[in-house]
Design a protein around this motif. Structure first.
Motif, PDB file in Angstrom:
ATOM      1  N   LYS A 196     -45.427 -15.735 -28.496  1.00 38.25           N
ATOM      2  CA  LYS A 196     -45.168 -17.141 -28.850  1.00 38.25           C
ATOM      3  C   LYS A 196     -45.357 -17.368 -30.345  1.00 38.25           C
ATOM      4  O   LYS A 196     -44.653 -18.169 -30.964  1.00 38.25           O
ATOM      5  CB  LYS A 196     -46.091 -18.052 -28.036  1.00 38.25           C
ATOM      6  CG  LYS A 196     -45.749 -18.065 -26.533  1.00 38.25           C
ATOM      7  CD  LYS A 196     -46.573 -19.069 -25.785  1.00 38.25           C
ATOM      8  CE  LYS A 196     -46.191 -19.082 -24.297  1.00 38.25           C
ATOM      9  NZ  LYS A 196     -44.790 -19.455 -24.092  1.00 38.25           N
ATOM     10  N   THR A 197     -46.308 -16.691 -30.959  1.00 32.97           N
ATOM     11  CA  THR A 197     -46.514 -16.815 -32.414  1.00 32.97           C
ATOM     12  C   THR A 197     -45.278 -16.332 -33.162  1.00 32.97           C
ATOM     13  O   THR A 197     -44.822 -16.968 -34.128  1.00 32.97           O
ATOM     14  CB  THR A 197     -47.737 -15.998 -32.831  1.00 32.97           C
ATOM     15  OG1 THR A 197     -48.873 -16.447 -32.093  1.00 32.97           O
ATOM     16  CG2 THR A 197     -48.024 -16.176 -34.302  1.00 32.97           C
ATOM     17  N   HIS A 220     -42.216 -16.339 -32.069  1.00 32.21           N
ATOM     18  CA  HIS A 220     -41.144 -17.305 -31.848  1.00 32.21           C
ATOM     19  C   HIS A 220     -41.293 -18.521 -32.776  1.00 32.21           C
ATOM     20  O   HIS A 220     -40.316 -19.022 -33.342  1.00 32.21           O
ATOM     21  CB  HIS A 220     -41.150 -17.741 -30.382  1.00 32.21           C
ATOM     22  CG  HIS A 220     -39.987 -18.634 -30.019  1.00 32.21           C
ATOM     23  ND1 HIS A 220     -38.683 -18.194 -30.051  1.00 32.21           N
ATOM     24  CD2 HIS A 220     -39.949 -19.947 -29.640  1.00 32.21           C
ATOM     25  CE1 HIS A 220     -37.874 -19.181 -29.705  1.00 32.21           C
ATOM     26  NE2 HIS A 220     -38.630 -20.268 -29.447  1.00 32.21           N
ATOM     27  N   VAL A 221     -42.529 -19.017 -32.963  1.00 28.03           N
ATOM     28  CA  VAL A 221     -42.773 -20.168 -33.865  1.00 28.03           C
ATOM     29  C   VAL A 221     -42.408 -19.802 -35.291  1.00 28.03           C
ATOM     30  O   VAL A 221     -41.793 -20.597 -36.027  1.00 28.03           O
ATOM     31  CB  VAL A 221     -44.248 -20.602 -33.745  1.00 28.03           C
ATOM     32  CG1 VAL A 221     -44.599 -21.600 -34.847  1.00 28.03           C
ATOM     33  CG2 VAL A 221     -44.514 -21.227 -32.387  1.00 28.03           C
ATOM     34  N   GLU A 280     -39.786 -29.087 -31.999  1.00 23.01           N
ATOM     35  CA  GLU A 280     -40.018 -27.922 -31.128  1.00 23.01           C
ATOM     36  C   GLU A 280     -41.157 -27.046 -31.647  1.00 23.01           C
ATOM     37  O   GLU A 280     -41.951 -26.511 -30.882  1.00 23.01           O
ATOM     38  CB  GLU A 280     -38.728 -27.100 -31.042  1.00 23.01           C
ATOM     39  CG  GLU A 280     -38.781 -26.033 -29.957  1.00 23.01           C
ATOM     40  CD  GLU A 280     -37.444 -25.334 -29.769  1.00 23.01           C
ATOM     41  OE1 GLU A 280     -37.409 -24.357 -29.002  1.00 23.01           O
ATOM     42  OE2 GLU A 280     -36.448 -25.781 -30.391  1.00 23.01           O
ATOM     43  N   ILE A 281     -41.266 -26.966 -32.987  1.00 25.20           N
ATOM     44  CA  ILE A 281     -42.365 -26.174 -33.571  1.00 25.20           C
ATOM     45  C   ILE A 281     -43.703 -26.785 -33.196  1.00 25.20           C
ATOM     46  O   ILE A 281     -44.674 -26.084 -32.865  1.00 25.20           O
ATOM     47  CB  ILE A 281     -42.190 -26.089 -35.098  1.00 25.20           C
ATOM     48  CG1 ILE A 281     -41.005 -25.151 -35.441  1.00 25.20           C
ATOM     49  CG2 ILE A 281     -43.460 -25.563 -35.773  1.00 25.20           C
ATOM     50  CD1 ILE A 281     -40.595 -25.187 -36.887  1.00 25.20           C
ATOM     51  N   GLU A 302     -44.412 -28.583 -30.537  1.00 25.70           N
ATOM     52  CA  GLU A 302     -44.690 -28.309 -29.121  1.00 25.70           C
ATOM     53  C   GLU A 302     -45.196 -26.869 -28.923  1.00 25.70           C
ATOM     54  O   GLU A 302     -46.138 -26.623 -28.175  1.00 25.70           O
ATOM     55  CB  GLU A 302     -43.416 -28.527 -28.294  1.00 25.70           C
ATOM     56  CG  GLU A 302     -42.968 -29.982 -28.224  1.00 25.70           C
ATOM     57  CD  GLU A 302     -41.638 -30.126 -27.486  1.00 25.70           C
ATOM     58  OE1 GLU A 302     -41.095 -29.067 -27.072  1.00 25.70           O
ATOM     59  OE2 GLU A 302     -41.148 -31.259 -27.336  1.00 25.70           O
ATOM     60  N   ARG A 303     -44.554 -25.943 -29.623  1.00 25.94           N
ATOM     61  CA  ARG A 303     -44.968 -24.540 -29.495  1.00 25.94           C
ATOM     62  C   ARG A 303     -46.389 -24.334 -30.013  1.00 25.94           C
ATOM     63  O   ARG A 303     -47.162 -23.552 -29.481  1.00 25.94           O
ATOM     64  CB  ARG A 303     -43.996 -23.637 -30.267  1.00 25.94           C
ATOM     65  CG  ARG A 303     -42.589 -23.635 -29.712  1.00 25.94           C
ATOM     66  CD  ARG A 303     -42.507 -22.877 -28.430  1.00 25.94           C
ATOM     67  NE  ARG A 303     -41.134 -22.844 -27.918  1.00 25.94           N
ATOM     68  CZ  ARG A 303     -40.780 -22.234 -26.804  1.00 25.94           C
ATOM     69  NH1 ARG A 303     -41.696 -21.635 -26.077  1.00 25.94           N
ATOM     70  NH2 ARG A 303     -39.531 -22.246 -26.399  1.00 25.94           N
ATOM     71  N   GLU A 304     -46.742 -25.023 -31.104  1.00 25.46           N
ATOM     72  CA  GLU A 304     -48.094 -24.867 -31.648  1.00 25.46           C
ATOM     73  C   GLU A 304     -49.146 -25.408 -30.682  1.00 25.46           C
ATOM     74  O   GLU A 304     -50.240 -24.857 -30.565  1.00 25.46           O
ATOM     75  CB  GLU A 304     -48.189 -25.595 -32.990  1.00 25.46           C
ATOM     76  CG  GLU A 304     -47.436 -24.864 -34.117  1.00 25.46           C
ATOM     77  CD  GLU A 304     -47.484 -25.617 -35.433  1.00 25.46           C
ATOM     78  OE1 GLU A 304     -47.895 -26.808 -35.412  1.00 25.46           O
ATOM     79  OE2 GLU A 304     -47.120 -25.021 -36.451  1.00 25.46           O
ATOM     80  N   LEU A 322     -48.845 -25.396 -27.386  1.00 26.83           N
ATOM     81  CA  LEU A 322     -48.973 -24.345 -26.369  1.00 26.83           C
ATOM     82  C   LEU A 322     -49.791 -23.161 -26.869  1.00 26.83           C
ATOM     83  O   LEU A 322     -50.584 -22.571 -26.132  1.00 26.83           O
ATOM     84  CB  LEU A 322     -47.578 -23.871 -25.936  1.00 26.83           C
ATOM     85  CG  LEU A 322     -46.746 -24.876 -25.128  1.00 26.83           C
ATOM     86  CD1 LEU A 322     -45.348 -24.318 -24.902  1.00 26.83           C
ATOM     87  CD2 LEU A 322     -47.414 -25.173 -23.786  1.00 26.83           C
ATOM     88  N   LEU A 323     -49.596 -22.800 -28.161  1.00 28.24           N
ATOM     89  CA  LEU A 323     -50.365 -21.695 -28.736  1.00 28.24           C
ATOM     90  C   LEU A 323     -51.856 -22.003 -28.742  1.00 28.24           C
ATOM     91  O   LEU A 323     -52.699 -21.138 -28.504  1.00 28.24           O
ATOM     92  CB  LEU A 323     -49.891 -21.412 -30.171  1.00 28.24           C
ATOM     93  CG  LEU A 323     -48.614 -20.594 -30.312  1.00 28.24           C
ATOM     94  CD1 LEU A 323     -48.205 -20.496 -31.777  1.00 28.24           C
ATOM     95  CD2 LEU A 323     -48.814 -19.191 -29.759  1.00 28.24           C
TER      96      LEU A 323
END
Length: 898
Positions: free
Chosen positions: A182-183, A185-186, A569-570, A572-574, A576-577
């Motif tokens: 996931k990191t 992907h961000v 989206e970034i 949201e991903r952070e 989740l991270l």
């Protein structure tokens, strides 16, 4: 060497005369005669030296006889003195021998008596040790039983904790892997957002630059560039399609070559297997026993014969050597599949014989020998009909015949041969094995090797072994060898065809590779041209779009929207991270806690487990020590009863007997000489009476024999011997010098012979090459064949106008001009092989036509200029065609007066 001589040489029909002429002309005859003369002289000299060496052998023989006489006469007096001394020593040696036996016997009695208290003490000691060990063992067993209850619960807890720790560690690694994905992907999304922002900035800058350009000029430029781009694209597409087609063809060719190579390897492997089978069958024809183990079984049978006395009963085997087929070779292959594993086996009567036979197999280098242990005393088995398969088809046992009842019993008890049914083909086998429920049926074998059986509801069919071509019980192997040889020939021919196909495919592939390289080079040039035109067209289009657009606002708005979506989206991903990081930290903490707990448990249980293992090892050692001590106690008790007490009684009786013998021997020896005289001679030197008696007998016989042989004075013999030695040595040195010189001469002669033969061979080749080279100037080919073994020389000439393409083996079959030109060519060939400062030829072209004369004259002039020696040519014909030069002088004589 004149023209007339050369013509006479070519006109002669005798090949041996031609050879003699050639042999003398090249001086080979002279060298050969010289070498032959030297060889004859050397042979005569060797014979003379050998005769001289043989002449001194009688003198050497006389000298050896004299030396033998002198030595023998010197020994006669020494032998006489030794005889007297030996008589005295022999008398007293009997006394000393008895004294020695008395001392040894007395020491032996003392040693045996000393053993009694030592043995008793050791027996008592072993009794005490055994009692102590038994006490320790009972205590140790009680201690181990209590410790076992404690350690079993600790081990169970340790296993459970270790399993939990492994699960926690696995969960932690999975979370770390997901966090890393996931990191990444961000980071990629952030790079994409930065790229979009840079694109917005580039659009603004481009719009400012293109506002000043002229629209009409850009459109014309676009049309021209578009036309060039389309042409380049068409050419590139066509070349790319050609390259793809050629690449596909080349890949197919490579695949075909690889496939053919695999087929060739498979055929070669098959050819090797067939050749090996043929060799085996030839060996089986020579000795049938080799079919059941090869050469190893021969070596094993020899080893069994050497150790035959050690066996209780001689082994029987190999089993296949005791079997024959009843009705020809029809069932040979089926029987091979049914009981083939037993055919190489040997049969012994008990386990001891089996171990002995295994040792013989190791001696014969026969590994993995199958040995069957069977009672030889059992009579031949009689199988009742109701215990056989109830079918009309034959069984394995019914098609075999053996005179040995042991082999018959083994086939029944070990191989179940009476329950194996043989059928003709596959369909019939299925019907018998699976279609009918036949009692006492174990397996069904077809004549081509299929095996069928059923176990309960499961039906099994096994295919034949492809490597097994035929049965080893066949009465004759001729048909099998012929079939295998035919198969070998077919396989070889097929392999040759595959090799030819492979060579053709490789040649085609090379042509394709050359064409592909050419197309690829052209395609790369077209691709570079296309890319340059494409870039130029894109630049102009971008300029045109920037000019015609009022503003890039619409594109910029779209890019801004895409950038905002990327940032959302970034985020949201952070989030989740962050959640994953929390879970990962929890899993890591849990794993660490479990690891600490496991280590603490291991540390606490380590002492108890180590103590338990230590106690077990101590118990094993104590039990082993108890067994050792009990065996020692039994050993000492046996020594006391069987060896010490009984031996003491026997030794005392023997001692008394020796004392009586000593008194009698001393009385007899004192009569011959006093003991002081023997001591002055040094005693008996440790020799036994038997040894001294044998020496005395030999010396008496030798003294008697030597005293009768010679009557001459030893001084006269010595003077005569020295005189003969000087004479023989002088002659030997002289003849040795002669022989060394002759050997050196013979070595030099052999070297010269080898050089002479090599030069003769080279001269023969040179003559043929030069003769053919001169003939070729007129379009004629020829050859000179020289045989030094048969001493013959033959000339062959082939004319270009001869339609039959036949070769003229006799020059008398040529015309006058052709014969003269051939004579000239042969003369020039010999001239090149010889050295002379002056050479002359007279009327060499009298029988030639104008063309042959012109070719011959040019050939002679060129040859003379190239050789460098002085030549004189005399001819009655016109020489105006020859040009005069520095090294060429012409002189024409006036016509004779009429």
């Amino acid at each position: 060497m004149s023209q007339d001589k050369s013509r006479e040489f070519l006109h002669s029909g005798n090949a041996k005369d031609k050879f003699k002429f050639f042999f003398k002309a090249t001086l080979l005859q002279q060298v050969n005669d010289l070498l032959q003369n030297i060889y004859e002289h050397l042979k005569a000299a060797n014979a003379l030296v050998h005769e001289l060496e043989e002449s001194i052998k009688p003198m050497q023989k006389e000298l050896d006889e004299l030396q033998g006489k002198i030595k023998n006469m010197e020994h006669v007096e020494e032998i006489s003195q030794k005889v007297q001394q030996l008589k005295k020593k022999l008398a007293w040696s009997w006394v000393y021998d008895v004294d020695k036996q008395l001392a040894e016997q007395n020491a032996k009695i003392g040693i045996l008596k000393d053993r009694i208290p030592a043995c008793q003490a050791k027996i008592d000691l072993q009794l005490n040790v055994v009692e102590e060990l038994r006490e320790h063992i009972s205590k140790k067993k009680a201690q181990i039983a209590s410790m076992m209850e404690k350690t079993s619960e600790v081990r169970r807890m340790k296993d459970e904790l270790q399993q939990t720790l492994s699960l926690a560690t696995k969960e932690k690694l999975e979370l770390e892997e997901e966090y890393g994905r996931k990191t990444n992907h961000v980071q990629k999304m952030m790079k994409h957002a930065r790229f979009l922002e840079q694109q917005v900035q580039d659009i603004h800058e481009q719009h400012v630059k293109n506002t000043q350009a002229e629209e009409s000029e850009i459109e014309e430029k676009l049309k021209a560039l578009q036309y060039e781009f389309d042409a380049a694209n068409l050419s590139f597409t066509r070349l790319k399609e050609e390259e793809s087609a050629l690449s596909e063809s080349m890949n197919k060719g490579l695949s075909e070559i690889a496939c053919i190579g695999n087929e060739i390897e498979e055929l070669e492997r098959k050819h090797r297997e067939i050749a090996f089978s043929i060799r085996e069958l030839h060996q089986h024809q020579t000795n049938k026993v080799t079919a059941f183990g090869g050469d190893r079984v021969i070596n094993l049978l020899r080893a069994i014969e050497r150790h035959q006395q050690r066996f209780k009963k001689p082994p029987v085997g190999p089993i296949g050597a005791h079997l024959t087929l009843v009705n020809g070779d029809t069932w040979a292959r089926a029987v091979e599949h049914a009981i083939g594993r037993l055919l190489n086996a040997f049969i012994v009567t008990n386990h001891k014989d089996a171990l002995l036979l295994r040792g013989c197999a190791r001696e014969a280098n026969y590994s993995h020998l199958q040995i069957v242990i069977y009672d030889f005393s059992r009579p031949r088995l009689n199988i009742p009909p109701h215990m056989l398969p109830q079918t009309s088809h034959p069984t394995t046992l019914s098609v075999l015949h053996t005179e040995n009842h042991i082999v018959f019993n083994v086939l029944v008890d070990m191989g179940d041969a009476e329950r194996q049914v043989l059928v003709r083909d596959y369909d019939m086998g299925k019907a018998v094995a699976f279609g009918q429920r036949i009692l006492n049926l174990k397996e069904v074998y077809t004549s081509d090797g299929y095996k069928m059986f059923s176990r309960g509801s499961v039906q099994t069919t096994l295919p034949p072994n492809k490597k097994q071509r035929s049965g080893r019980l066949c009465s004759s192997f001729d048909n099998q060898i012929k079939d295998l040889q035919r198969d070998e020939s077919n396989v070889h021919e097929e392999a040759q065809q595959r090799r030819r196909r492979k060579r053709d495919a490789e040649e085609s592939l090379q042509d394709l590779q050359e064409t592909l390289r050419s197309i690829k080079k052209r395609r790369l040039d077209a691709e570079r041209d296309l890319m340059s035109k494409k870039l130029a067209l894109r630049d102009v289009k971008n300029s045109y779009v920037a000019e015609t657009s009022s503003s890039p606002a619409s594109n910029v708005d779209e890019l801004h929207q895409e950038i905002s979506k990327a940032h959302e989206e970034i985020q949201e991903r952070e989030i989740l991270l962050e959640k994953l990081r929390v879970r990962m930290n929890g899993a890591e903490a849990k794993a660490n806690e479990l690891k600490v707990s496991f280590e603490n448990l291991c540390e606490s249980a380590k002492g108890e487990i180590d103590a338990f293992d230590k106690s077990e090892n101590e118990l094993i050692k104590l039990e082993q020590a108890l067994l050792d001590e009990e065996s020692k106690k039994s050993h000492y008790e046996g020594i006391m009863n069987n060896r010490v007490l009984s031996l003491i009684k026997e030794a005392e009786a023997h001692y008394q007997e020796l004392e009586n013998n000593r008194l009698e021997s001393c009385r007899k020896a004192s009569i011959i000489c006093p003991e002081s005289e023997i001591e002055a001679l040094g005693g008996c030197d440790g020799s036994t009476p038997e040894q001294l008696s044998a020496q005395l007998t030999r010396l008496n016989q030798r003294l008697l024999h030597e005293s009768r042989r010679y009557s001459e004075s030893i001084d006269d013999l010595r003077m005569l011997c020295e005189k003969k030695e000087r004479k023989v040595l002088r002659k030997q040195q002289t003849y040795k010098g002669y022989q060394e010189k002759l050997n050196a001469c013979e070595k030099a002669l052999n070297l010269r012979w080898s050089k002479f033969q090599r030069n003769a061979t080279l001269l023969k080749r040179q003559l043929t090459w030069q003769f053919n080279g001169h003939l070729r100037k007129k379009g004629i080919s020829g050859q000179i064949k020289v045989s030094y073994e048969d001493k013959t020389l033959s000339v062959e000439v082939k004319m270009p106008q001869d339609a039959s393409s036949s070769t003229v083996h006799d020059t008398r079959g040529l015309s006058g001009g052709e014969r003269s030109f051939s004579t000239l060519c042969f003369a020039l060939a010999l001239h090149e092989m010889t050295e002379a400062p002056f050479r002359a030829m007279d009327e060499f072209d009298v029988f030639m036509d104008a063309v042959s004369r012109k070719i011959s004259l040019d050939t002679l002039v060129d040859f003379a200029l190239a050789q460098g020696s002085q030549w004189i040519f005399i001819t009655p014909h016109d020489i105006g065609m020859v040009k005069q030069g520095e090294r060429l002088k012409k002189q024409q004589m006036a016509a004779p007066r009429s």
